[in-house]
Design a protein around this motif. Structure first.
Motif, PDB file in Angstrom:
ATOM      1  N   SER A  10      90.238  51.486 126.499  1.00  0.00           N
ATOM      2  CA  SER A  10      90.849  52.141 125.587  1.00  0.00           C
ATOM      3  C   SER A  10      92.522  51.587 125.729  1.00  0.00           C
ATOM      4  O   SER A  10      92.529  50.716 126.709  1.00  0.00           O
ATOM      5  CB  SER A  10      91.013  53.747 125.810  1.00  0.00           C
ATOM      6  OG  SER A  10      91.656  53.664 127.143  1.00  0.00           O
ATOM      7  N   LEU A  11      93.270  51.916 124.765  1.00  0.00           N
ATOM      8  CA  LEU A  11      94.653  51.388 124.847  1.00  0.00           C
ATOM      9  C   LEU A  11      95.136  51.684 126.267  1.00  0.00           C
ATOM     10  O   LEU A  11      95.677  50.844 126.963  1.00  0.00           O
ATOM     11  CB  LEU A  11      95.452  52.044 123.706  1.00  0.00           C
ATOM     12  CG  LEU A  11      97.027  51.556 123.711  1.00  0.00           C
ATOM     13  CD1 LEU A  11      97.108  49.909 123.858  1.00  0.00           C
ATOM     14  CD2 LEU A  11      97.774  52.381 122.588  1.00  0.00           C
ATOM     15  N   ILE A  12      95.447  53.014 126.707  1.00  0.00           N
ATOM     16  CA  ILE A  12      95.764  53.202 128.116  1.00  0.00           C
ATOM     17  C   ILE A  12      95.048  52.590 129.263  1.00  0.00           C
ATOM     18  O   ILE A  12      95.649  52.097 130.218  1.00  0.00           O
ATOM     19  CB  ILE A  12      95.704  54.813 128.165  1.00  0.00           C
ATOM     20  CG1 ILE A  12      96.553  55.152 129.468  1.00  0.00           C
ATOM     21  CG2 ILE A  12      94.471  55.164 128.388  1.00  0.00           C
ATOM     22  CD1 ILE A  12      98.098  54.707 129.428  1.00  0.00           C
ATOM     23  N   GLU A  13      93.788  52.196 129.102  1.00  0.00           N
ATOM     24  CA  GLU A  13      93.081  51.634 130.165  1.00  0.00           C
ATOM     25  C   GLU A  13      93.511  50.247 130.014  1.00  0.00           C
ATOM     26  O   GLU A  13      93.589  49.469 131.343  1.00  0.00           O
ATOM     27  CB  GLU A  13      91.562  51.789 129.883  1.00  0.00           C
ATOM     28  CG  GLU A  13      90.923  53.165 130.091  1.00  0.00           C
ATOM     29  CD  GLU A  13      89.648  53.145 129.762  1.00  0.00           C
ATOM     30  OE1 GLU A  13      89.141  54.477 130.253  1.00  0.00           O
ATOM     31  OE2 GLU A  13      89.105  52.436 128.799  1.00  0.00           O
ATOM     32  N   LEU A  15      96.236  48.738 129.200  1.00  0.00           N
ATOM     33  CA  LEU A  15      97.574  48.648 129.675  1.00  0.00           C
ATOM     34  C   LEU A  15      97.664  48.810 131.086  1.00  0.00           C
ATOM     35  O   LEU A  15      98.412  47.880 131.979  1.00  0.00           O
ATOM     36  CB  LEU A  15      98.544  49.937 129.264  1.00  0.00           C
ATOM     37  CG  LEU A  15      99.151  49.663 127.716  1.00  0.00           C
ATOM     38  CD1 LEU A  15      99.644  51.046 127.026  1.00  0.00           C
ATOM     39  CD2 LEU A  15      99.866  48.662 127.469  1.00  0.00           C
ATOM     40  N   THR A  16      96.724  49.754 131.767  1.00  0.00           N
ATOM     41  CA  THR A  16      96.723  50.012 133.150  1.00  0.00           C
ATOM     42  C   THR A  16      96.052  48.639 133.933  1.00  0.00           C
ATOM     43  O   THR A  16      96.377  48.196 134.689  1.00  0.00           O
ATOM     44  CB  THR A  16      95.880  51.057 133.724  1.00  0.00           C
ATOM     45  OG1 THR A  16      96.635  52.139 132.734  1.00  0.00           O
ATOM     46  CG2 THR A  16      95.704  51.275 135.214  1.00  0.00           C
ATOM     47  N   ALA A  17      95.109  47.968 133.039  1.00  0.00           N
ATOM     48  CA  ALA A  17      94.498  47.022 133.529  1.00  0.00           C
ATOM     49  C   ALA A  17      95.224  45.697 133.513  1.00  0.00           C
ATOM     50  O   ALA A  17      95.280  44.905 134.635  1.00  0.00           O
ATOM     51  CB  ALA A  17      93.213  46.430 132.613  1.00  0.00           C
ATOM     52  N   ASN A  18      96.281  45.429 132.765  1.00  0.00           N
ATOM     53  CA  ASN A  18      97.158  44.320 132.687  1.00  0.00           C
ATOM     54  C   ASN A  18      98.280  44.610 133.676  1.00  0.00           C
ATOM     55  O   ASN A  18      98.665  43.580 134.311  1.00  0.00           O
ATOM     56  CB  ASN A  18      97.892  44.268 131.135  1.00  0.00           C
ATOM     57  CG  ASN A  18      97.101  43.862 130.086  1.00  0.00           C
ATOM     58  OD1 ASN A  18      95.995  42.990 130.353  1.00  0.00           O
ATOM     59  ND2 ASN A  18      97.136  44.187 128.872  1.00  0.00           N
ATOM     60  N   ILE A  19      98.715  45.745 134.063  1.00  0.00           N
ATOM     61  CA  ILE A  19      99.606  45.915 135.102  1.00  0.00           C
ATOM     62  C   ILE A  19      98.822  45.625 136.435  1.00  0.00           C
ATOM     63  O   ILE A  19      99.593  45.075 137.120  1.00  0.00           O
ATOM     64  CB  ILE A  19      99.954  47.316 134.996  1.00  0.00           C
ATOM     65  CG1 ILE A  19     100.733  47.773 133.882  1.00  0.00           C
ATOM     66  CG2 ILE A  19     100.653  47.833 136.425  1.00  0.00           C
ATOM     67  CD1 ILE A  19     101.084  49.312 133.496  1.00  0.00           C
TER      68      ILE A  19
END
Length: 333
Positions: A10-13, A15-19
């Motif tokens: 998902s989008l939030i996942e 974003l978290t993965a990229n961080i």
């Protein structure tokens, strides 16, 4: 349920993965997938349903790992100790394994697409013959894939693995492939079932139990160990992120410990080679100056490394033959 579940984060996942990926990421993660039976009791379903849900969670977790660029995963699927459970549960687990390995053989195109190599680590001779054949087919069918690796520890305990590695080295000495003086900590590591894999960077155990249960005892000496209270079938992407964050926080100390251990192994091997050269020179009654001893040391080290390479090649051939011979018998049948 497929072994590799398709789908994006998902989008939030994402974003978290990229961080997370901005920091050091584990390349190899091991899981003790604990809590299937407690999950079944909690949901008031049969134990077998708990184990089935556990496999489904593995497929989902592998998808998360692929999206996080974790290219190697090792899972504790069935301990040798599990044979002590009720016959009904053991039979159920064997049947579940038959179903899943049969399914794996049906989805080779998907495995090839992702480049997934399946390795099964353990004493497979303890398993029913038909399950051995299914496992052998799966291993041989994916042997050439090299983008990511799934190591399934089945009929496995670490003490059994280490004992087997010692027997393999004894076999090498008996066959004249190596000398007893060639045996070392490093060589034992190369004789483990997991010799084709780097040691895990991160080991995760679910269900709240804080013990390794005879899993990868040798390989996890310098790994980050994370124990989480969630039951395995309820494991989430966020639980995995939490474990990775803990790995990142301990990364510097883990790397320092690994580097020190690697340097120590190098020194120990050099000292062992030097002692062997001195003994050989004394045995032959030769007095050697510093340069001559150095030349003998270089020659001995090269010969030892050659013996070890030949032994490990013979050992790998013996292990590969176990799977190819099984699949060959199937073809003849």
């Amino acid at each position: 349920m497929s072994w590799i579940r398709e789908g994006e984060l998902s989008l939030i996942e994402r974003l978290t993965a990229n961080i997370l990926k901005a920091g050091p990421m584990p390349k190899h993660v091991a899981f003790i997938m604990d809590g299937n039976r407690r999950y079944a009791r909690k949901r008031h379903v049969e134990r077998q349903e708990g184990h089935t849900q556990g496999f489904d969670k593995l497929a989902e977790t592998l998808r998360w790992c692929l999206n996080l660029d974790i290219r190697e995963v090792t899972v504790y699927a069935f301990s040798i100790e599990n044979f002590k459970r009720s016959q009904e549960e053991v039979d159920g687990l064997m049947e579940l394994a038959r179903q899943k390995f049969s399914r794996l053989l049906e989805e080779q195109e998907n495995l090839e697409k992702h480049g997934v190599c399946i390795r099964v680590l353990g004493d497979l001779a303890l398993l029913p013959q038909d399950l051995q054949l299914l496992i052998a087919k799966a291993v041989v069918a994916t042997r050439t894939h090299n983008k990511c690796f799934l190591n399934v520890c089945f009929a496995y305990t670490s003490r059994h693995e280490i004992t087997n590695a010692v027997k393999e080295m004894a076999w090498g000495v008996e066959q004249g492939l190596i000398k007893s003086s060639d045996i070392s900590e490093s060589l034992l590591s190369k004789c483990l079932y997991s010799s084709s894999s780097p040691d895990p960077d991160l080991l995760i155990r679910t269900s709240g139990e804080v013990r390794l249960s005879d899993f990868l005892l040798w390989q996890t000496s310098y790994s980050c160990l994370v124990f989480q209270s969630v039951l395995w079938p309820e494991y989430s992407f966020w639980n995995l992120c939490e474990a990775i964050l803990k790995y990142q926080l301990s990364y510097a100390s883990l790397q320092k410990a690994r580097d020190l251990h690697r340097d120590q192994q190098t020194r120990q091997q050099l000292e062992a080679d030097h002692c062997c050269v001195v003994e050989l020179l004394l045995h032959h009654g030769k007095a050697a100056d510093t340069q001559s001893r150095q030349d003998h040391l270089l020659s001995y080290t090269a010969a030892r490394e050659g013996r070890v390479r030949d032994f490990l090649s013979a050992l790998q051939h013996k292990r590969d033959s176990f799977f190819t011979d099984l699949t060959g018998l199937t073809a003849l049948a």
